[in-house]
Design a protein around this motif. Structure first.
Motif, PDB file in Angstrom:
ATOM      1  N   LEU A  30       0.821  -1.207   0.000  1.00 10.28           N
ATOM      2  CA  LEU A  30       0.000   0.000   0.000  1.00 10.28           C
ATOM      3  C   LEU A  30       0.858   1.261   0.000  1.00 10.28           C
ATOM      4  O   LEU A  30       0.579   2.241  -0.693  1.00 10.28           O
ATOM      5  N   HIS A  31       1.937   1.230   0.770  1.00 12.77           N
ATOM      6  CA  HIS A  31       2.802   2.397   0.883  1.00 12.77           C
ATOM      7  C   HIS A  31       3.433   2.740  -0.474  1.00 12.77           C
ATOM      8  O   HIS A  31       3.443   3.895  -0.908  1.00 12.77           O
ATOM      9  N   GLU A  32       3.907   1.699  -1.162  1.00 11.27           N
ATOM     10  CA  GLU A  32       4.529   1.918  -2.478  1.00 11.27           C
ATOM     11  C   GLU A  32       3.498   2.482  -3.462  1.00 11.27           C
ATOM     12  O   GLU A  32       3.764   3.432  -4.197  1.00 11.27           O
ATOM     13  N   LEU A  33       2.311   1.903  -3.428  1.00 10.16           N
ATOM     14  CA  LEU A  33       1.257   2.357  -4.346  1.00 10.16           C
ATOM     15  C   LEU A  33       0.880   3.814  -4.062  1.00 10.16           C
ATOM     16  O   LEU A  33       0.690   4.620  -4.983  1.00 10.16           O
ATOM     17  N   LYS A  34       0.805   4.168  -2.783  1.00 11.18           N
ATOM     18  CA  LYS A  34       0.476   5.553  -2.425  1.00 11.18           C
ATOM     19  C   LYS A  34       1.546   6.505  -2.946  1.00 11.18           C
ATOM     20  O   LYS A  34       1.258   7.613  -3.406  1.00 11.18           O
ATOM     21  N   LYS A  35       2.803   6.073  -2.877  1.00 10.67           N
ATOM     22  CA  LYS A  35       3.901   6.905  -3.400  1.00 10.67           C
ATOM     23  C   LYS A  35       3.728   7.119  -4.904  1.00 10.67           C
ATOM     24  O   LYS A  35       3.930   8.219  -5.425  1.00 10.67           O
ATOM     25  N   TYR A  36       3.382   6.041  -5.623  1.00  5.21           N
ATOM     26  CA  TYR A  36       3.176   6.183  -7.069  1.00  5.21           C
ATOM     27  C   TYR A  36       2.072   7.200  -7.353  1.00  5.21           C
ATOM     28  O   TYR A  36       2.165   8.001  -8.269  1.00  5.21           O
ATOM     29  N   PHE A  37       1.006   7.157  -6.549  1.00  2.00           N
ATOM     30  CA  PHE A  37      -0.102   8.105  -6.755  1.00  2.00           C
ATOM     31  C   PHE A  37       0.366   9.534  -6.517  1.00  2.00           C
ATOM     32  O   PHE A  37      -0.073  10.462  -7.176  1.00  2.00           O
ATOM     33  N   PRO A  41       0.448  10.606 -10.727  1.00  2.00           N
ATOM     34  CA  PRO A  41      -0.998  10.356 -10.733  1.00  2.00           C
ATOM     35  C   PRO A  41      -1.595  10.154 -12.128  1.00  2.00           C
ATOM     36  O   PRO A  41      -2.617   9.485 -12.261  1.00  2.00           O
ATOM     37  N   ASP A  42      -0.929  10.695 -13.161  1.00  3.86           N
ATOM     38  CA  ASP A  42      -1.487  10.540 -14.518  1.00  3.86           C
ATOM     39  C   ASP A  42      -0.932   9.321 -15.245  1.00  3.86           C
ATOM     40  O   ASP A  42      -1.159   9.152 -16.447  1.00  3.86           O
ATOM     41  N   LEU A  43      -0.199   8.479 -14.509  1.00  2.54           N
ATOM     42  CA  LEU A  43       0.441   7.324 -15.168  1.00  2.54           C
ATOM     43  C   LEU A  43       0.054   6.002 -14.501  1.00  2.54           C
ATOM     44  O   LEU A  43       0.770   5.012 -14.594  1.00  2.54           O
ATOM     45  N   ILE A  44      -1.083   6.011 -13.800  1.00  2.62           N
ATOM     46  CA  ILE A  44      -1.558   4.780 -13.152  1.00  2.62           C
ATOM     47  C   ILE A  44      -2.933   4.452 -13.742  1.00  2.62           C
ATOM     48  O   ILE A  44      -3.854   5.275 -13.675  1.00  2.62           O
ATOM     49  N   PHE A  45      -3.047   3.260 -14.306  1.00  2.00           N
ATOM     50  CA  PHE A  45      -4.277   2.904 -15.014  1.00  2.00           C
ATOM     51  C   PHE A  45      -4.848   1.608 -14.464  1.00  2.00           C
ATOM     52  O   PHE A  45      -4.098   0.747 -13.970  1.00  2.00           O
ATOM     53  N   CYS A  58       1.362   0.793 -13.558  1.00  3.60           N
ATOM     54  CA  CYS A  58       1.932   2.098 -13.193  1.00  3.60           C
ATOM     55  C   CYS A  58       3.119   2.377 -14.107  1.00  3.60           C
ATOM     56  O   CYS A  58       3.825   1.455 -14.524  1.00  3.60           O
ATOM     57  N   ALA A  59       3.338   3.652 -14.359  1.00  4.89           N
ATOM     58  CA  ALA A  59       4.554   4.083 -15.057  1.00  4.89           C
ATOM     59  C   ALA A  59       5.101   5.285 -14.312  1.00  4.89           C
ATOM     60  O   ALA A  59       4.426   5.869 -13.449  1.00  4.89           O
ATOM     61  N   GLY A  60       6.343   5.656 -14.628  1.00  3.02           N
ATOM     62  CA  GLY A  60       6.950   6.822 -13.988  1.00  3.02           C
ATOM     63  C   GLY A  60       7.928   7.484 -14.940  1.00  3.02           C
ATOM     64  O   GLY A  60       8.182   6.985 -16.045  1.00  3.02           O
ATOM     65  N   ILE A  61       8.474   8.610 -14.484  1.00  4.97           N
ATOM     66  CA  ILE A  61       9.450   9.351 -15.290  1.00  4.97           C
ATOM     67  C   ILE A  61      10.602   9.735 -14.376  1.00  4.97           C
ATOM     68  O   ILE A  61      10.381  10.113 -13.217  1.00  4.97           O
ATOM     69  N   ASP A  62      11.835   9.634 -14.886  1.00  5.79           N
ATOM     70  CA  ASP A  62      12.994   9.956 -14.047  1.00  5.79           C
ATOM     71  C   ASP A  62      13.080  11.470 -13.803  1.00  5.79           C
ATOM     72  O   ASP A  62      12.398  12.257 -14.451  1.00  5.79           O
TER      73      ASP A  62
END
Ligand SMILES: CC(C)(COP(=O)(O)OP(=O)(O)OC[C@H]1O[C@@H](n2cnc3c(N)ncnc32)[C@H](O)[C@@H]1OP(=O)(O)O)[C@@H](O)C(=O)NCCC(=O)NCCS
Length: 163
Positions: A30-37, A41-45, A58-62
């Motif tokens: 849950l903690h990791e997922l909250k961090k991604y959000f 926030p625009d890269l989680i589907f 999830c995706a992210g950008i450096d």
């Protein structure tokens, strides 16, 4: 009816974690997922079917905004093998392409995860590097890369004639 892919929302936390626990225990909490959000926030589907979440990613950008990452992709067991994993890859690539400075996408994948590797290769991802013992002794990580090629706007004939 086809599963529908949309942006995930914070209210989806519990259902997403439940799905992750069932399908890939010990990988996402849950903690990791909250961090991604918070970060992306625009890269989680999510993919929903009959109002239930059956997949998410999830995706992210450096921090230099030049490299996109595919971070996590999970499809509920009974829905696997129906192309949903690939749809979620396409969705994230489309989202990442909207960031004009992103020029490549990387993803970490276990050498044993054939469905993931096949799906990534079908989009043109190529193996670039193995990092030995990344997940612990004997557990390596493979990194795959996809360059983002952007179409250059064509010069107008008038401008071209002066070059
Ligand atoms: C990896 C995963 C997301 C793929 O999602 P999926 O919806 O099952 O995959 P798709 O149906 O889109 O198929 C992707 C490719 O894998 C192949 N594939 C699907 N199931 C397979 C299996 N059991 N064995 C081998 N290949 C398989 C498909 O044929 C397809 O390849 P193709 O384009 O060459 O035909 C899903 O299997 C999953 O959730 N696995 C557990 C979690 C996980 O490992 N996530 C990745 C790390 S974060």
């Amino acid at each position: 009816m086809e599963p529908v892919i949309t942006l995930a929302e914070r209210e989806d936390f519990a259902e997403m974690i439940q799905l992750a626990d069932l399908t890939l225990p010990d990988r996402m909490n849950l903690h990791e997922l909250k961090k991604y959000f918070e970060l992306f926030p625009d890269l989680i589907f999510k993919a929903t079917y009959e109002r239930k979440i059956i997949a998410f990613c999830c995706a992210g950008i450096d921090m230099y905004q030049s490299t996109g990452w595919l971070l996590f992709n999970i499809v509920k067991k009974e829905f696997q093998g129906n192309g949903i994993g690939k749809r979620l890859i396409r969705t994230r690539l489309t989202a990442l392409e909207k960031f004009p400075t992103v020029n490549r996408v990387l993803v970490t994948v276990s050498e044993l995860n054939r469905p993931s590797i096949r799906a990534l290769e079908s989009f043109g991802f190529k193996f670039v590097e193995r990092e030995p013992n990344y997940y612990g002794p004997g557990k390596h990580r493979d990194i795959f890369e996809l360059p983002i090629v952007r179409k250059q706007p064509k010069a107008s004939p008038l401008v071209a004639s002066f070059l």
